[in-house]
Write a protein that holds these residues in place. Structure first.
Motif, PDB file in Angstrom:
ATOM      1  N   GLN A  90       0.840  -1.196   0.000  1.00 26.61           N
ATOM      2  CA  GLN A  90       0.000   0.000   0.000  1.00 26.61           C
ATOM      3  C   GLN A  90       0.877   1.248   0.000  1.00 26.61           C
ATOM      4  N   PRO A  91       1.537   1.543  -1.129  1.00 26.45           N
ATOM      5  CA  PRO A  91       2.346   2.753  -1.138  1.00 26.45           C
ATOM      6  C   PRO A  91       1.455   3.992  -1.255  1.00 26.45           C
ATOM      7  N   PHE A  92       1.979   5.137  -0.849  1.00 27.38           N
ATOM      8  CA  PHE A  92       1.327   6.404  -1.162  1.00 27.38           C
ATOM      9  C   PHE A  92       1.740   6.712  -2.598  1.00 27.38           C
ATOM     10  N   GLY A  94       1.208   8.585  -5.156  1.00 31.21           N
ATOM     11  CA  GLY A  94       1.567   9.854  -5.784  1.00 31.21           C
ATOM     12  C   GLY A  94       2.829  10.478  -5.211  1.00 31.21           C
ATOM     13  N   LEU A  95       3.390   9.869  -4.174  1.00 37.71           N
ATOM     14  CA  LEU A  95       4.550  10.470  -3.515  1.00 37.71           C
ATOM     15  C   LEU A  95       5.827   9.727  -3.899  1.00 37.71           C
ATOM     16  N   HIS A  98      11.030   8.580  -0.840  1.00 41.75           N
ATOM     17  CA  HIS A  98      11.455   9.299   0.360  1.00 41.75           C
ATOM     18  C   HIS A  98      10.260   9.845   1.136  1.00 41.75           C
ATOM     19  N   GLU A  99       9.307  10.430   0.416  1.00 38.13           N
ATOM     20  CA  GLU A  99       8.113  10.986   1.071  1.00 38.13           C
ATOM     21  C   GLU A  99       7.277   9.884   1.718  1.00 38.13           C
ATOM     22  N   LEU A 102       8.917   9.040   4.858  1.00 33.44           N
ATOM     23  CA  LEU A 102       8.806  10.199   5.745  1.00 33.44           C
ATOM     24  C   LEU A 102       7.533  10.138   6.594  1.00 33.44           C
ATOM     25  N   VAL A 103       6.434   9.658   6.000  1.00 33.81           N
ATOM     26  CA  VAL A 103       5.175   9.561   6.748  1.00 33.81           C
ATOM     27  C   VAL A 103       5.383   8.729   8.010  1.00 33.81           C
ATOM     28  N   LEU A 132      15.230   6.950  -3.858  1.00 37.92           N
ATOM     29  CA  LEU A 132      14.540   7.848  -2.933  1.00 37.92           C
ATOM     30  C   LEU A 132      13.680   8.911  -3.611  1.00 37.92           C
ATOM     31  N   ASP A 133      14.144   9.445  -4.725  1.00 36.71           N
ATOM     32  CA  ASP A 133      13.411  10.532  -5.359  1.00 36.71           C
ATOM     33  C   ASP A 133      12.475  10.074  -6.473  1.00 36.71           C
ATOM     34  N   ARG A 134      12.349   8.747  -6.627  1.00 32.76           N
ATOM     35  CA  ARG A 134      11.435   8.233  -7.652  1.00 32.76           C
ATOM     36  C   ARG A 134      10.022   8.181  -7.090  1.00 32.76           C
ATOM     37  N   PRO A 135       8.996   8.422  -7.947  1.00 36.04           N
ATOM     38  CA  PRO A 135       7.625   8.224  -7.475  1.00 36.04           C
ATOM     39  C   PRO A 135       7.418   6.752  -7.113  1.00 36.04           C
TER      40      PRO A 135
END
Lengths: 250, 327
Positions: A90-92, A94-95, A98-99, A102-103, A132-135
């Protein structure tokens, strides 16, 4: 013996006429890896949902470090130190990776800077440093599983519930991730894992519980479980153990 | 404060507009556009960042407007205090509606429908209740003094609404960079996953709704001070609910500047359509709204700002669509 990290006592959960979890008791010792196996529909994921607060049991108690946490909501369970991964990642979506992490990191780090640093560290630890910076929705299945682990780990749990983190991975990916799980355990995190990949269960788990039709039908060391005719029958049908002529199920 | 630099740059540039000697008609246009932007900024906190699409932000706008008007007219409360209480009223309505809907676990289209229903109930109540002036509406007495929060000059009104918009921009930006913002976005992206990571999703959504209600209510408070009149159709009508969700959707949901950009574009196109037809085709601006909305959803589902960042990242060859969290 010390208080177990997790102790489930006679827990039942009913969905209408279906008794999905029926009078289940189990315990996970501090710093151990416990496996929960059983055929599809046995109630394993339901049991995880009960432990993590997503579902409430109809009866029974769930104890965490001795304290009764039976009817606590999921976010409070996470605060206590119980983290779960989902069977279907269950990824977020659209983020970025790294984001996503972060959650989870924000749970223990209210300040943004500290949380960002912590998330980055967890990402590197789980081999997602280059991503880390990939969607999150551009990740491969294996990377998604790692992200699922990373998010849970970022909450700094003491008890980690892993719902089929190895499912859908190829043998070499499994070989890569097994040491990661073992390293988590070595750091003192107690792990309870639902797993179908028996080869990994045999290598990782100290203690195995077998769930079938909502009930615990066997428990013991991996070797004991593999030799249990009741377990073989639960997977293959009545009389299977006999027909196999005592052959070891593996 | 580096993270607020773009906000200050935009606000200062816009504050200079009246000094360029623009006409009162232009200023009036900008004021009305900024009212829409402010209402949209409120919606954007809850809908854009939190993913809770409300169809009833009129409930907040109208409450702000009525509290400001009724307190002044019927109870002789000072306009500034009435204005502040109007904002508080919007926050309170947000807490009540949010408390009822989120605690009962309403999500998605159910949430949208319930918010719409709340706004309609308030509209019908306001159209019959004596305290609001019923169908006649409430007229605020003309009193062009600073104490009464009324100004002779359009420019002052313009700066006032711009200041409100600036505050909302700053609030939005600070939310975006805070733990609360991260959690709010997590709720939008995947509520179950957020819960599993320790996010109290009900509390986060509720807080977002209170902030959202307060900001949109401020637009209503200002509306009353500017036009000095309010009735149930203006306060709680669907026009403002639509305006509040249209401006961020067109500008870019979940972006700081989305509502402001969306409001200027939508209002600009509407005004352009009215000018071209010379007032011969009333309602044409609404047709323009509809067409713009269809085009945006078709070609740029993330709004104008989303389309722009996507274009830029395509040109620069980077895969990132979302702004990276490292600043």
């Amino acid at each position: 013996m010390a208080e177990p990290v997790l102790a489930i006592e006679r827990v039942s959960r009913r969905f209408g006429g279906l008794l999905a979890v029926n009078d289940v008791s189990l315990a996970a010792r501090d710093g151990s890896i416990t496996a929960l196996i059983g055929p599809n529909g046995a109630g394993k994921t339901t049991l995880f949902a009960l432990i993590s607060g997503f579902l409430k049991p109809n009866s029974g108690t769930i104890r965490y470090h001795g304290a009764d946490v039976t009817n606590e909501p999921p976010h409070r369970m996470a605060r206590y130190g119980i983290a779960r991964t989902f069977q279907i990642a269950q990824p977020f979506a659209g983020l970025t990776v790294h984001e996503n992490i972060l959650v989870g990191a924000h749970l223990r780090h209210p300040a943004r800077r500290a949380a960002i640093a912590a998330a980055e560290q967890v990402g590197h630890e789980l081999g997602l440093g280059a991503r880390l910076d990939r969607p999150a929705n551009t990740l491969t299945v294996a990377e998604r599983k790692r992200l699922e682990l990373a998010k849970a780990l970022a909450t700094q749990p003491t008890l980690l519930l892993l719902d089929e983190v190895l499912a859908g991975l190829n043998p070499s990916e499994i070989r890569d991730i097994v040491p990661v799980i073992r390293a988590l355990c070595r750091r003192g995190i107690t792990i309870v894992m639902i797993e179908h990949v028996m080869q990994a269960v045999m290598r990782l788990a100290e203690h195995v519980f077998v769930l079938a039709e909502g009930r615990i039908i066997a428990e013991g060391s991996p070797a004991q479980i593999a030799a249990d005719p009741g377990v073989v029958e639960a997977y293959l049908g009545r009389g299977a153990a006999e027909k196999l002529g005592g052959a070891r199920a593996n | 404060m580096k993270e607020l630099a773009p906000v200050f740059a935009v606000v200062i540039a816009m504050a200079a507009v009246p000094l360029l000697g623009v006409s009162n008609v232009t200023l009036n246009f900008l004021v009305v556009a900024l009212i829409a932007a402010l209402a949209g900024q409120g919606w954007n906190v809850l809908g854009g960042y939190g993913g809770q699409y409300s169809f009833g932000h009129a409930a907040f706008f109208g409450t702000g407007a009525y509290v400001t008007a009724v307190l002044q007219v019927r109870y002789g409360v000072n306009a500034w205090i009435a204005f502040a209480l109007g904002i508080g009223g919007g926050a309170l309505v947000g807490a009540v509606v949010g408390g009822l809907t989120f605690r009962s676990g309403l999500r998605g289209s159910y949430f949208a429908l319930v918010t719409l229903a709340f706004a309609e109930v308030l509209r019908i109540s306001a159209s019959v209740a004596p305290i609001t002036g019923g169908g006649v509406g409430t007229l605020v007495k003309l009193d062009l003094h600073v104490v009464a929060l009324q100004f002779q000059s359009r420019a002052v009104f313009y700066w006032m609404i711009l200041a409100l918009v600036a505050v909302a921009l700053i609030v939005t930006r600070l939310i975006e960079r805070s733990r609360f913002g991260v959690w709010l976005i997590a709720v939008r992206e995947n509520e179950d996953a957020a819960m599993a990571l320790g996010v109290n999703t009900t509390a986060v959504k509720l807080a977002a709704m209170v902030i959202s209600g307060a900001i949109t209510a401020a637009a209503g408070c200002f509306y009353v001070q500017y036009f000095l009149f309010i009735d149930s159709g203006l306060a709680y009508g669907t026009w403002i609910s639509i305006e509040a969700l249209l401006t961020p959707i067109i500008g870019g949901v979940g972006t700081v500047f989305g509502p402001l950009l969306g409001a200027l574009v939508v209002r600009g196109l509407g005004e352009g359509a009215r000018m071209v037809t010379g007032g011969e085709a009333p309602g044409l601006d609404l047709v323009v709204y509809g067409c713009v909305l269809v085009l945006i959803i078709w070609f740029a589902p993330r709004g104008l700002i989303g389309a722009f960042t996507q274009l830029r990242s395509r040109v620069m060859g980077s895969a990132g669509i979302v702004e990276t969290s490292r600043g």
